[in-house]
Structure formats: structure tokens, C-alpha cells
Design a protein around this motif. Structure first.
Motif, PDB file in Angstrom:
ATOM      1  N   TYR A 285      28.452  35.328  40.644  1.00  0.00           N
ATOM      2  CA  TYR A 285      29.822  34.876  40.390  1.00  0.00           C
ATOM      3  C   TYR A 285      30.577  34.701  41.707  1.00  0.00           C
ATOM      4  O   TYR A 285      30.186  35.220  42.761  1.00  0.00           O
ATOM      5  CB  TYR A 285      30.547  35.839  39.449  1.00  0.00           C
ATOM      6  CG  TYR A 285      30.761  37.236  39.992  1.00  0.00           C
ATOM      7  CD1 TYR A 285      31.935  37.584  40.662  1.00  0.00           C
ATOM      8  CD2 TYR A 285      29.791  38.228  39.815  1.00  0.00           C
ATOM      9  CE1 TYR A 285      32.135  38.865  41.144  1.00  0.00           C
ATOM     10  CE2 TYR A 285      29.980  39.510  40.291  1.00  0.00           C
ATOM     11  CZ  TYR A 285      31.150  39.825  40.962  1.00  0.00           C
ATOM     12  OH  TYR A 285      31.341  41.093  41.454  1.00  0.00           O
ATOM     13  N   LYS A 286      31.671  33.968  41.629  1.00  0.00           N
ATOM     14  CA  LYS A 286      32.428  33.590  42.821  1.00  0.00           C
ATOM     15  C   LYS A 286      33.312  34.734  43.297  1.00  0.00           C
ATOM     16  O   LYS A 286      33.917  35.448  42.488  1.00  0.00           O
ATOM     17  CB  LYS A 286      33.268  32.344  42.529  1.00  0.00           C
ATOM     18  CG  LYS A 286      32.416  31.129  42.156  1.00  0.00           C
ATOM     19  CD  LYS A 286      33.272  29.909  41.845  1.00  0.00           C
ATOM     20  CE  LYS A 286      32.392  28.719  41.463  1.00  0.00           C
ATOM     21  NZ  LYS A 286      33.183  27.506  41.174  1.00  0.00           N
ATOM     22  N   VAL A 287      33.398  34.905  44.609  1.00  0.00           N
ATOM     23  CA  VAL A 287      34.146  36.011  45.195  1.00  0.00           C
ATOM     24  C   VAL A 287      34.979  35.511  46.376  1.00  0.00           C
ATOM     25  O   VAL A 287      34.733  34.432  46.919  1.00  0.00           O
ATOM     26  CB  VAL A 287      33.211  37.137  45.678  1.00  0.00           C
ATOM     27  CG1 VAL A 287      32.436  37.733  44.525  1.00  0.00           C
ATOM     28  CG2 VAL A 287      32.265  36.640  46.762  1.00  0.00           C
ATOM     29  N   SER A 288      35.953  36.326  46.748  1.00  0.00           N
ATOM     30  CA  SER A 288      36.639  36.137  48.022  1.00  0.00           C
ATOM     31  C   SER A 288      36.116  37.148  49.038  1.00  0.00           C
ATOM     32  O   SER A 288      35.922  36.827  50.207  1.00  0.00           O
ATOM     33  CB  SER A 288      38.149  36.278  47.861  1.00  0.00           C
ATOM     34  OG  SER A 288      38.479  37.510  47.234  1.00  0.00           O
ATOM     35  N   TRP A 289      35.884  38.357  48.567  1.00  0.00           N
ATOM     36  CA  TRP A 289      35.236  39.388  49.383  1.00  0.00           C
ATOM     37  C   TRP A 289      34.875  40.548  48.467  1.00  0.00           C
ATOM     38  O   TRP A 289      35.379  40.656  47.359  1.00  0.00           O
ATOM     39  CB  TRP A 289      36.123  39.850  50.536  1.00  0.00           C
ATOM     40  CG  TRP A 289      37.449  40.427  50.132  1.00  0.00           C
ATOM     41  CD1 TRP A 289      38.596  39.731  49.851  1.00  0.00           C
ATOM     42  CD2 TRP A 289      37.779  41.813  49.947  1.00  0.00           C
ATOM     43  NE1 TRP A 289      39.609  40.593  49.493  1.00  0.00           N
ATOM     44  CE2 TRP A 289      39.143  41.866  49.569  1.00  0.00           C
ATOM     45  CE3 TRP A 289      37.061  43.000  50.076  1.00  0.00           C
ATOM     46  CZ2 TRP A 289      39.786  43.076  49.303  1.00  0.00           C
ATOM     47  CZ3 TRP A 289      37.701  44.208  49.819  1.00  0.00           C
ATOM     48  CH2 TRP A 289      39.057  44.226  49.440  1.00  0.00           C
ATOM     49  N   ILE A 290      33.972  41.385  48.954  1.00  0.00           N
ATOM     50  CA  ILE A 290      33.478  42.538  48.196  1.00  0.00           C
ATOM     51  C   ILE A 290      33.465  43.749  49.126  1.00  0.00           C
ATOM     52  O   ILE A 290      33.006  43.655  50.264  1.00  0.00           O
ATOM     53  CB  ILE A 290      32.052  42.299  47.672  1.00  0.00           C
ATOM     54  CG1 ILE A 290      31.989  41.027  46.820  1.00  0.00           C
ATOM     55  CG2 ILE A 290      31.559  43.489  46.857  1.00  0.00           C
ATOM     56  CD1 ILE A 290      30.583  40.654  46.408  1.00  0.00           C
ATOM     57  N   GLY A 291      33.937  44.866  48.659  1.00  0.00           N
ATOM     58  CA  GLY A 291      33.935  46.072  49.480  1.00  0.00           C
ATOM     59  C   GLY A 291      32.857  47.053  49.066  1.00  0.00           C
ATOM     60  O   GLY A 291      32.570  47.208  47.876  1.00  0.00           O
ATOM     61  N   GLY A 292      32.244  47.707  50.033  1.00  0.00           N
ATOM     62  CA  GLY A 292      31.402  48.867  49.768  1.00  0.00           C
ATOM     63  C   GLY A 292      29.915  48.654  49.699  1.00  0.00           C
ATOM     64  O   GLY A 292      29.140  49.549  50.052  1.00  0.00           O
TER      65      GLY A 292
END
Length: 292
Positions: A205-212
Motif C-alpha cells: 500500500y501507498k505510504v508517505s513514511w513508516i517509522g520503526g
């Protein structure tokens, strides 16, 4: 009695592997032990390496008996582990850059020291990035204390990729930027329940950013500048992962992977001085018009 723990050497560790897991840590021996325990239970990605870089104020977190046992368990299961100190502290981005330089693997998983991975999570991420061919894939982390806090207004930001992820230039104030809302609390867990992928399946799926928990194609991360911007930001910053991912998204694309096997331990942060958003500094530099 817990015997002395061999730290390993950078020269012996830095070899051509499929995956290395890069973990920065500070003052979190219990959380680090849980994070390493999750890695020790992974299957399907034989021989992945692990680098732990510690910036604790006293003894390193990996010296705690629980963490040290998990280091030994990883090695016993065939996973090389390098243990390092990185002092004095010069900020999160510099720490990430140091960890990246310690690896020569094709893929590198930036894993925070307060994230537990369920069995199978690493194999799913590696499979996904191999099939998608993009710059990164990631698992948004679940906060299980929010499992009864359903936020349908955030679920609408979930949008699957119909094919391989395409490069995207994402900036604050756009609808694409708000995709990050899906990773708060337990939103992604609730979306997963709605999508209900069959056992063994995954969705991009589309993201802007992901943490961790983000798995990068190392060459594409380096091609996008990696974390070399650390020299341009004040050491008391956060958002270094956002800055790096925006750069990779613009060149090579990226995706979140559902279901996520990453669970946030919800411990208090050890990064208490966050005067600067690194991504704001980097974007300001990139978006400033250059003289003709």
C-alpha cells in the motif's frame, strides 16, 4: 554467571549477505532484549546479520544478561551479530549513517530498539521487496494498548498499489502526506481486519513514511543519499527516517506491507531532545530555488 560477550569485529561482519538488521539503541536493555528475541525467532531468511550500535549513558544495553542471551541465541542459530558503541552521540541521523556503513548486505532493515517482530515478518518483507523491486518496504508498528480505539476517519488513507510502486514526490500539506495517519495507534491492525488477506498473502500500500521497521534496498538508499544529511542538521533532531524515505520514494518508490508483523513496545522514548525535524531541514534545502 553471565560470561563476557564477544562483540565481533567490523571486518569479519561486513560481508556480502542478503539482509542485515541495523538496530540503534540507548538506555534500553529490556526493550533491546525483546527486539532481539523477535529476530531470533524469524524463519525463512537464513544467515541474516544483526548490528547493534549502543549509545547508552552507562554500560551498553547488550551487556544486560537478557540481551546478551539473545545475542548468543542469534549466533547459535547462524546469524552473525556485531556489537558496537557509537560515542559521543551526534544525533539520530549520524547514528543511522554509521550503522548503514557497517553493512554490505543487499537489503538492510532499520529496526528500532522497541519493536518486536512476530515470526515470519522478516521473510514477508524480504519477499515483498524482491517482488516489488522498489526502494523500501516497511511494517507500520501496532500499538496494542489502542486495540479497542477504532478510528475509522484514519482508515480512508489506506490505498493499495495496483502494480509495482512508482516514484513519488511527497510534501507536507498534500493528501499523500496524510497517509502517515494510518500508522498511528492500532489503525493498521484494524485495516488489516477489514482487508482480511488470506493466510500467507500480503498487500503493498501507498505510504508517505513508516517509522520503526523499514527494509531498504541498500544500493537504492545510498543512491538517494542515505543519511549523509546528518552533517546539515542539529544533533538534537528527530525525523531522520522521514527525510531518508522521502528521498528514496522520489527516486525509487516504496510501500507499506500488510499485514504488519511489527509491534511497538510503547516504552518512553530515550530521545528527549527533539528541537529539529530533520526532514524539514532537508526539504528546505532541496526546495530552495538555485541561482540561475
Amino acid at each position: 554467571m553471565n560470561r563476557p560477550l564477544d562483540a565481533g569485529t567490523p571486518e569479519a561482519f561486513r560481508t556480502d549477505r542478503l539482509v542485515d538488521v541495523l538496530i540503534p539503541t540507548r538506555n534500553r536493555p529490556a526493550e533491546l532484549a525483546v527486539t532481539l528475541a523477535g529476530l531470533a525467532a524469524q524463519e525463512g531468511v537464513p544467515g541474516f546479520g544483526v548490528v547493534v550500535s549502543d549509545q547508552s549513558d552507562a554500560e551498553p544495553a547488550y551487556a544486560h544478561p537478557a540481551a546478551a542471551t539473545m545475542v548468543r541465541a542469534l549466533r547459535h542459530r547462524g546469524h552473525p551479530v556485531l556489537l558496537t558503541r557509537r560515542l559521543p552521540r551526534r544525533g539520530l541521523a549520524e547514528h543511522r549513517a554509521y550503522l548503514l556503513a557497517a553493512s554490505a548486505a543487499r537489503y538492510v532493515l532499520n529496526l528500532d530498539d522497541d519493536v518486536w517482530l512476530e515470526p515470519g515478518a522478516l521473510h514477508r518483507l524480504v519477499t515483498a521487496i524482491g517482488e516489488l523491486g522498489c526502494g523500501f518496504v516497511g511494517n507500520g508498528v501496532h500499538g496494542l494498548s489502542y486495540v479497542d480505539d477504532v478510528r475509522p476517519e484514519a482508515h480512508g488513507h489506506y490505498e493499495e498499489w495496483a502494480g509495482p510502486p512508482a516514484p513519488e514526490r511527497i510534501r507536507p500539506g498534500t493528501p499523500e502526506w496524510d497517509r502517515a495517519r494510518i500508522h498511528s495507534a492500532a489503525n493498521l491492525l484494524h485495516v488489516t481486519d477489514q482487508v482480511a488477506p488470506p493466510p500467507g498473502a500480503w498487500r503493498a500500500y501507498k505510504v508517505s513514511w513508516i517509522g520503526g521497521c523499514v527494509l531498504y534496498d541498500r544500493a537504492k538508499l545510498v543512491d538517494s543519499g542515505g543519511f549523509d544529511f546528518w552533517r546539515r542538521v542539529h544533533e538534537k533532531h528527530q525525523g531522520e527516517d522521514v527525510a531518508a524515505q522521502l528521498a528514496v520514494l522520489a527516486r525509487h518508490g516504496g510501500a507499506g506491507i500488510l499485514p504488519s508483523g511489527a509491534y511497538h513496545l510503547e516504552s518512553p522514548t530515550t530521545v528527549t531532545e527533539r528541537d529539529v525535524e530533520a526532514w524539514e531541514v532537508v526539504l528546505a534545502d532541496e526546495d530552495t530555488p538555485q541561482p540561475a
